[in-house]
Write a protein that holds these residues in place. Structure first.
Motif, short mmCIF file in Angstrom:
data_model
loop_
_atom_site.label_atom_id
_atom_site.label_comp_id
_atom_site.label_asym_id
_atom_site.label_seq_id
_atom_site.Cartn_x
_atom_site.Cartn_y
_atom_site.Cartn_z
N PHE A 167 -0.48 3.81 -6.70
CA PHE A 167 -1.59 2.87 -6.56
C PHE A 167 -2.59 3.04 -7.68
CE2 PHE A 167 -5.85 1.75 -5.34
CZ PHE A 167 -5.72 0.54 -4.68
N PHE A 168 -2.96 4.28 -7.94
CA PHE A 168 -4.00 4.54 -8.94
C PHE A 168 -3.49 4.40 -10.37
CE2 PHE A 168 -5.90 6.74 -5.26
CZ PHE A 168 -7.12 6.08 -5.26
N ARG A 169 -2.18 4.23 -10.52
CA ARG A 169 -1.66 3.91 -11.85
C ARG A 169 -1.80 2.42 -12.13
NH1 ARG A 169 2.41 7.94 -10.86
NH2 ARG A 169 1.97 9.76 -12.19
N HIS A 170 -1.87 1.62 -11.08
CA HIS A 170 -1.98 0.17 -11.26
C HIS A 170 -3.42 -0.32 -11.16
CE1 HIS A 170 2.24 -0.98 -11.49
NE2 HIS A 170 2.49 -0.03 -10.62
N PHE A 171 -4.22 0.37 -10.38
CA PHE A 171 -5.61 -0.06 -10.19
C PHE A 171 -6.53 1.15 -10.33
CE2 PHE A 171 -2.83 -2.74 -7.63
CZ PHE A 171 -3.12 -3.99 -8.15
N THR A 172 -7.63 0.92 -11.02
CA THR A 172 -8.52 2.05 -11.29
C THR A 172 -9.16 2.60 -10.02
OG1 THR A 172 -10.39 0.58 -11.66
CG2 THR A 172 -9.06 1.16 -13.57
N ARG A 217 2.78 -6.21 -4.84
CA ARG A 217 2.93 -5.75 -3.46
C ARG A 217 1.70 -4.97 -3.02
NH1 ARG A 217 7.73 -3.37 -5.31
NH2 ARG A 217 7.26 -1.53 -4.07
N LEU A 218 1.17 -4.16 -3.92
CA LEU A 218 -0.03 -3.39 -3.59
C LEU A 218 -1.22 -4.31 -3.33
CD1 LEU A 218 0.39 -0.47 -6.14
CD2 LEU A 218 0.19 -0.22 -3.66
N ALA A 219 -1.38 -5.32 -4.17
CA ALA A 219 -2.50 -6.25 -4.00
C ALA A 219 -2.36 -6.99 -2.67
CB ALA A 219 -2.53 -7.23 -5.16
N LYS A 220 -1.16 -7.40 -2.35
CA LYS A 220 -0.92 -8.13 -1.10
C LYS A 220 -1.19 -7.23 0.11
CE LYS A 220 2.78 -10.79 1.21
NZ LYS A 220 3.24 -9.85 2.25
N ALA A 221 -0.66 -6.01 0.05
CA ALA A 221 -0.84 -5.08 1.16
C ALA A 221 -2.32 -4.75 1.35
CB ALA A 221 -0.05 -3.80 0.90
N LYS A 265 -10.07 1.66 -5.47
CA LYS A 265 -9.70 0.97 -4.23
C LYS A 265 -10.23 -0.46 -4.19
CE LYS A 265 -10.31 1.89 0.71
NZ LYS A 265 -11.20 2.57 1.69
N ARG A 266 -11.26 -0.76 -5.00
CA ARG A 266 -11.85 -2.11 -4.97
C ARG A 266 -11.14 -3.04 -5.94
NH1 ARG A 266 -17.09 0.93 -6.37
NH2 ARG A 266 -17.19 2.26 -4.55
N GLU A 267 -10.76 -2.49 -7.05
CA GLU A 267 -10.21 -3.30 -8.13
C GLU A 267 -8.97 -4.06 -7.71
OE1 GLU A 267 -12.04 -3.42 -10.71
OE2 GLU A 267 -10.81 -4.67 -12.02
N VAL A 268 -8.32 -3.59 -6.66
CA VAL A 268 -7.06 -4.19 -6.22
C VAL A 268 -7.23 -5.65 -5.79
CG1 VAL A 268 -7.33 -3.42 -3.84
CG2 VAL A 268 -5.04 -3.73 -4.77
N LEU A 269 -8.47 -6.06 -5.48
CA LEU A 269 -8.71 -7.45 -5.08
C LEU A 269 -9.06 -8.34 -6.28
CD1 LEU A 269 -10.64 -7.43 -1.69
CD2 LEU A 269 -8.20 -7.55 -2.15
N PHE A 270 -9.07 -7.78 -7.47
CA PHE A 270 -9.54 -8.54 -8.64
C PHE A 270 -8.51 -8.58 -9.76
CE2 PHE A 270 -13.09 -6.98 -6.23
CZ PHE A 270 -13.96 -8.04 -6.19
N LEU A 271 -7.28 -8.82 -9.35
CA LEU A 271 -6.17 -8.77 -10.29
C LEU A 271 -6.33 -9.74 -11.46
CD1 LEU A 271 -2.57 -8.50 -8.78
CD2 LEU A 271 -3.39 -7.70 -10.99
#
Lengths: 191, 191
Positions: A44-49, A11-15, A51-57
């Motif tokens: 958010f920061f528990r799932h992705f290191t 959901r975070l990646a999509k949002a 703000k950018r990393e969220v696009l590189f799942l």
DNA sequence: GACGGGATGTCAGCGACTGACATGACTGTA
DNA sequence: TACAGTCATGTCAGTCGCTGACATCCCGTC
């Protein structure tokens, strides 16, 4: 495994992708993303290191596929041939829709900060490929050069795949293969 | 031009490199850098857009040299030949000491954040070279591929130059040229 | 010696990111 | 059914990167 609303990460990646496309990267707050996904900024920061990393799942999956393909390749074949085949196989296993890939790439190219991260992922892929080639006996300097070049061709082939008009004619492995072939032509002594 | 203590920009770049090597990038505060350089934190951000950019002062000069070399190249010659010569010429004009380049590269490779920026600079160089090639009549897709590949070889050649043991044998243009030549061999249909 | 402009200093504030601790939800077990 | 353990999440406080607005200082010019 799943508690609360499942798949907070997805959901975070999509949002995030939606918001980066709607307002732009800078104009989007991590808090905005978290709220749209129905979680807290901290989550958010528990799932992705960052703000950018969220696009590189799934960038790790490609690398794993490529490395595995190199490792399992039969003996023989030039380094470029082995790696080329591995990258084509990686592209085959990627399984991402052109629609989604286009949106993602659109967001990435809109902001240098995201482009930086994309380049780092490609560099990491190149490094992993180089290591895998060295384990097959390729000399380190050669392996590094071949990996750099071939991953560059992969990247160009990926972009060309996105640019094809006709959906029916767009095949990622083909596009990567064609780009690698063109690389050979351009580098040929006569060219 | 120069008032107060002259060359605040240069002092900041020097202080930053020192501190990144001494303590590491993360452990160094912009305030630390500014204090060592004898200015305010705010002044740092007037000279550099961010904490990473401070290590990339002269990256624009290389790009200018390469683009100029492409533009002024006599007609004829394959895209790879033209760009290869331009990159060798760019390396010749760079004029950085191996000692300084090694320290800088050491700091950069120690932290992914700095590596990202290095990769972005190379990507920008590639983009500029591609544009310059297109203005010479090279088709866009070809230009992009050639630029990507050749800049990759440049980067590898640069690193190899840093690795040479004997100072007397280390010549940057030579190293770039040799790497480009090796690229041709590796990509040649027979290899 | 007043004037103007460019580089610097000062200050307040936002947002990215982190560590420490509390709380909730679900699982396994008695 | 109750209880304990675990893991994802929430809460809170704090540091640091980075920016805009405004004041100040140094220098050359008239």
């Amino acid at each position: 495994m799943a508690r609360w609303e499942p798949d907070a990460r997805g959901r975070l990646a999509k949002a995030a992708l939606e918001l980066y496309l709607e307002r732009g990267f800078e104009e989007t707050t991590v808090l905005d993303i978290a709220e749209r996904a129905g979680v807290t900024e901290r989550t958010f920061f528990r799932h992705f290191t960052d703000k950018r990393e969220v696009l590189f799942l799934n960038s790790g999956a490609l690398q794993d596929a490529v490395v595995a393909s190199i490792t399992e390749a039969p003996p023989g074949g030039s380094p470029l041939e082995v790696l080329g085949a591995a990258l084509i196989e990686g592209g085959r296993q990627l399984g991402v829709s052109r629609e989604h890939a286009r949106l993602r790439m659109s967001a990435i190219t809109r902001h240098p900060s995201l482009l930086e991260r994309e380049l780092l992922k490609l560099s990491t892929l190149s490094g992993a490929a180089s290591t895998a080639l060295q384990e097959r006996g390729v000399a380190a300097p050669t392996a590094r050069l071949v990996a750099d070049i071939a991953v560059g061709a992969f990247s160009v082939g990926f972009e060309r795949w996105l640019d094809v008009e006709d959906d029916a004619e767009a095949d990622l492995p083909d596009s990567i293969g064609a780009t690698l072939a063109e690389l050979r032509e351009l580098a040929a002594p006569g060219a």
